[in-house]
Design a protein around this motif. Sequence first.
Motif, short mmCIF file in Angstrom:
data_model
loop_
_atom_site.label_atom_id
_atom_site.label_comp_id
_atom_site.label_asym_id
_atom_site.label_seq_id
_atom_site.Cartn_x
_atom_site.Cartn_y
_atom_site.Cartn_z
N SER A 424 36.94 116.92 39.15
CA SER A 424 36.36 115.78 38.65
C SER A 424 35.08 116.16 38.23
O SER A 424 34.67 117.11 38.76
N SER A 449 44.06 112.99 37.70
CA SER A 449 44.96 111.99 38.39
C SER A 449 45.92 112.54 39.39
O SER A 449 46.95 113.09 38.82
N LEU A 459 49.88 103.93 38.43
CA LEU A 459 48.96 103.79 37.41
C LEU A 459 48.80 102.28 36.72
O LEU A 459 47.83 101.96 36.04
N TYR A 464 44.60 102.13 35.89
CA TYR A 464 44.18 103.43 35.67
C TYR A 464 44.44 103.75 37.40
O TYR A 464 45.15 103.14 37.96
N ASP A 465 44.07 105.04 37.46
CA ASP A 465 44.47 105.76 38.93
C ASP A 465 43.40 105.10 39.69
O ASP A 465 42.29 105.34 39.97
N ALA A 468 41.48 107.38 42.24
CA ALA A 468 40.29 108.00 42.02
C ALA A 468 39.11 107.24 41.92
O ALA A 468 37.97 107.82 41.81
N GLN A 486 35.20 104.66 34.84
CA GLN A 486 36.26 105.89 34.96
C GLN A 486 37.21 106.05 33.98
O GLN A 486 37.59 105.50 33.10
N THR A 487 37.09 107.66 33.91
CA THR A 487 38.39 108.03 32.77
C THR A 487 39.01 108.66 33.49
O THR A 487 38.93 109.86 34.35
N ASP A 488 40.25 108.51 33.39
CA ASP A 488 41.53 109.45 33.96
C ASP A 488 41.92 110.62 32.96
O ASP A 488 42.06 110.34 31.78
N GLU A 490 45.06 113.82 32.90
CA GLU A 490 46.35 114.32 33.38
C GLU A 490 46.30 115.91 33.46
O GLU A 490 45.97 116.50 32.14
N TYR A 503 39.65 110.76 47.02
CA TYR A 503 38.85 111.15 45.93
C TYR A 503 37.17 110.76 46.43
O TYR A 503 36.16 111.00 45.87
#
Length: 721
Positions: A424, A449, A459, A464-465, A468, A486-488, A490, A503
């Motif tokens: 991350s 994720s 998800l 979203y995850d 996380a 948050q930005t996921d 993959e 996390y």
Amino acid sequence: MQTDLSRRSVIKAVGGAAFVLAFYPLARNAPPVAAGAVLQPNAFLEISPPDRVTLWLKKCEMGQHIHSALAAIAADELGADMATLNVKQADTDARFGFVGTGGSYAVAGFWRRARPLFAAARDMLETAAAAAWDVGKDEVKVAGGVIRHAASGRRAPLGEFAAAAARLAVPEQPRLRSSSEFLYIGKVAGHRDVERIVNGSARYGIDVRMPNMRFAAIARSPVREGVLEGFERRATLAVPGVQEVFAVGDWVAVVAASSWAAQQGRERLRPRWRYDRYGDVSSDSIRRQLRAALGSGDHVIRQQGKAIAGSRLQRLQCDYEMPLAQHAALEPVNATALVEKGRCTIWGPIHLATQTQGEVARALQIAKENVSVHTTLVGGSFGRKLERDFVIEAAQIAARVRGPVQLLYTREDDMMHGGMRPPSQHRLSFSFDRHARRFALDYDYAAASAWAHQDRSQLSRKGYDWAAALGAVDIPYAFQSLRVRQTDIETPAVRLNWWRGTYRNNHAFASECAMDELAAAAGLDPLELRLSLLSADLSIETFPDDPAQISAGRLRRVLALAAEKIAYRSKRGTGRAVGIACHCYSDVHTYIAHAVDVTVRAGGVRIHKVVAAVDCGIAISPDSVTAQVEGSVVFGLNSALWDDVDVQAGQVMSRNFDHCRLLRLHEMPQIDVHIVASEELPGGIGEPPLPPVIPAFLNAVARAGGPRVRRLPAGDQLELV
């Protein structure tokens, strides 16, 4: 204690020489109990003459002392003798319901759900004894495995009244013992399996042996989703001991008379792979992917307060980066499987037995009821054995051969193909007025994720995850304004799986280090800044539909205690300083603070001492709590200094402990653990002590004049001396 348990939660078995209680809260959707049976479905507790008490536990033992802690709860509430309590690991028989371990919730869940059931059993034994002795029930006491009537001096083992008790009605609201009556809770020391572990009689998955058992090794593509184009079958079969070689999809199994022969045979396979995807993926490309995603997401997972303004407003931006890391449990993953007559039986170090049961059934296309999973002792996991890939592979191999077969990963197999800690990147942007003591935080982060690899359906729970967000959505500080976004991303080329502490490690590293940076920029003491911002309790949803409660007072107390025990305010020489960090593991109501004392010299850093203060509610086994905290300190320091994974051309190159440095004995600091005396409900302790370790250490280094480390691992900047 409030509980929603009712008479339906406690089922008594009538007849025979055994008294069985089964509890539905630990086994939802279980079949009904058949009256009159000696051992009933869903039975977790059995008492039989003369004094045998057997307890089946659905949580696996992996070094976290869980069987010791749960046995103490059961023994105290029932009145059994802890020394003679027979503890068994539950398998996937339907009567046990869901069998699985994870999330550091075993003690908390057992205390809330099971304790009234043992109290009901004690009540029934007291009633039966009172009737037989023709005395008042309140004159009969059960403790230490003995039923006593003090006035007459009569006494009997628990099993003597089992049959009579089984014919009684189950009390709906049995009396729970007070803490003054506990013989074991808060006092039990050590690991109940330690003697067997030391003398070698404890059975781990790797120790399973059966008549006519064979061993298997697997060759897999070093790049994910590689296509198998061929292998050298004849050369492999020529290796002494190798008996069968066959492909299962895009991997190849070598079955032999010994594990050594299987591994030697695999060396002769010379498999040929075609890489249609992911051959260009590297650690650096994943870093760039995260960096590009940082700040681009639209998932605002928490927003409170109003933006602060003013002419004296200052700004501070802190960027942090957490890399991939391996679990590196001492025991590599393994599983033994037997498939015959349409049934599959599995033995191994498995976190989620019931989930494994279903997945093996689907892989073999048989009914779930025809799969049995037996969990052995687990030789460390740290999250790795939450995955079920190795068990399914063992079952698929067993389906192709006669007799039992054990699949054993080598260290390299485990590190190359196991899921890794999600990486991350974090950006914390503070606005603050140091004079008015007003602080605002805008927290952006991009996280790879794990749910995308483990269960994609999760998800959609929140869009979203949500895993996380653990440790970010529940930041405990009362900023005047707080936004968390948050930005996921993959990473299909690299398999991900939660690491010990999930996390929360990522977020505690970033946010607790940034708190020290904020304190320095505002001219404040880091401890005082934290204490001042822990001004209000928090209620916020973490797990879907599950609000977490955070007590600011409990977090302040562990911070103050850690600071006191390490003499935080004492003057130290040049180059020596103390760093602090704290975390509330709100999933299981555990509060932890670490203080680390270091010296930084031109040649490197020396870690003198780590002081931990922990509030986990009632500490069922203080010795176990201490052990888990000590282990977390070692785990966290290893990670801060050396944990990273080198990925090149789609392949994991970090494949053994020569790439996974561990603290040596002479490098270990003194560790002091202080447990807050508490009457709060018990919390978890397996994972919660870990998240604050890294930031406390790095904060100490920075305060002692060393570098402010923002990208892990720090070993290239810090050498231990």
